[in-house]
Design a protein around this motif. Structure first.
Motif, mmCIF file in Angstrom:
data_model
loop_
_atom_site.group_PDB
_atom_site.id
_atom_site.type_symbol
_atom_site.label_atom_id
_atom_site.label_comp_id
_atom_site.label_asym_id
_atom_site.label_seq_id
_atom_site.Cartn_x
_atom_site.Cartn_y
_atom_site.Cartn_z
ATOM 1 N N ASN A 3 -29.185 -45.432 5.366
ATOM 2 C CA ASN A 3 -30.132 -46.503 5.656
ATOM 3 C C ASN A 3 -31.385 -46.008 6.369
ATOM 4 O OD1 ASN A 3 -28.458 -48.536 4.499
ATOM 5 N ND2 ASN A 3 -27.202 -48.437 6.335
ATOM 6 N N TYR A 4 -31.614 -44.714 6.348
ATOM 7 C CA TYR A 4 -32.841 -44.123 6.881
ATOM 8 C C TYR A 4 -33.491 -43.294 5.788
ATOM 9 C CZ TYR A 4 -31.911 -45.297 11.733
ATOM 10 O OH TYR A 4 -31.715 -45.971 12.910
ATOM 11 N N PRO A 5 -34.807 -43.285 5.735
ATOM 12 C CA PRO A 5 -35.469 -42.401 4.769
ATOM 13 C C PRO A 5 -35.030 -40.954 4.992
ATOM 14 C CG PRO A 5 -37.032 -43.927 5.718
ATOM 15 C CD PRO A 5 -35.744 -44.089 6.501
ATOM 16 N N ALA A 6 -34.823 -40.234 3.890
ATOM 17 C CA ALA A 6 -34.408 -38.829 3.925
ATOM 18 C C ALA A 6 -33.157 -38.620 4.760
ATOM 19 C CB ALA A 6 -35.546 -37.943 4.408
ATOM 20 N N LEU A 7 -32.316 -39.660 4.843
ATOM 21 C CA LEU A 7 -31.055 -39.609 5.598
ATOM 22 C C LEU A 7 -31.265 -39.192 7.047
ATOM 23 C CD1 LEU A 7 -28.742 -38.070 2.862
ATOM 24 C CD2 LEU A 7 -29.007 -40.482 3.485
ATOM 25 N N ASN A 8 -32.464 -39.416 7.557
ATOM 26 C CA ASN A 8 -32.817 -39.119 8.948
ATOM 27 C C ASN A 8 -32.738 -37.629 9.278
ATOM 28 O OD1 ASN A 8 -33.894 -40.276 11.269
ATOM 29 N ND2 ASN A 8 -31.924 -40.489 12.256
ATOM 30 N N HIS A 9 -32.755 -36.777 8.268
ATOM 31 C CA HIS A 9 -32.692 -35.343 8.510
ATOM 32 C C HIS A 9 -33.769 -34.841 9.467
ATOM 33 C CE1 HIS A 9 -29.878 -33.753 5.117
ATOM 34 N NE2 HIS A 9 -29.354 -34.764 5.774
#
Length: 101
Positions: A3-9
């Protein structure tokens, strides 16, 4: 984190850099994701069940064998993987630190 862009990486790598600079040994699940070929771009916000199975097995294995403290990023409540990892961490008595922004 789902649920975060770019999986919050980007936040994972920022936290890793901060903790390493403070002298901690860090096991970064986002780094592992990249090592196994998951390199999310800015459009990736969710993943498949196969992804969860693969990464959660690795993450929970690390919790059980190599970790004494878990560092949690803001917004963890929105990630089912993080919620599962925290449940395991609490059950086995690991210290849990929450990042504050």
């Amino acid at each position: 984190m789902t649920n975060y862009p770019a999986l919050n990486h980007p936040a994972f790598f920022e936290a890793e850099n901060l903790l390493v600079a403070q002298g901690f040994r860090v096991i970064n699940p986002a780094r592992h994701d990249r090592e196994i070929g998951l390199v999310p771009d800015s459009t990736v916000t969710d993943t498949s069940e196969e992804f969860y199975t693969t990464v959660l097995r690795w993450d929970i294995g690390k919790l059980l064998s190599e970790v004494d403290t878990v560092y949690v990023l803001p917004g963890w409540q929105r990630s089912r993987g993080c919620r599962a990892e925290l449940a395991v961490a609490r059950i086995i008595g690991l210290e849990v630190l929450y990042e504050r922004r």
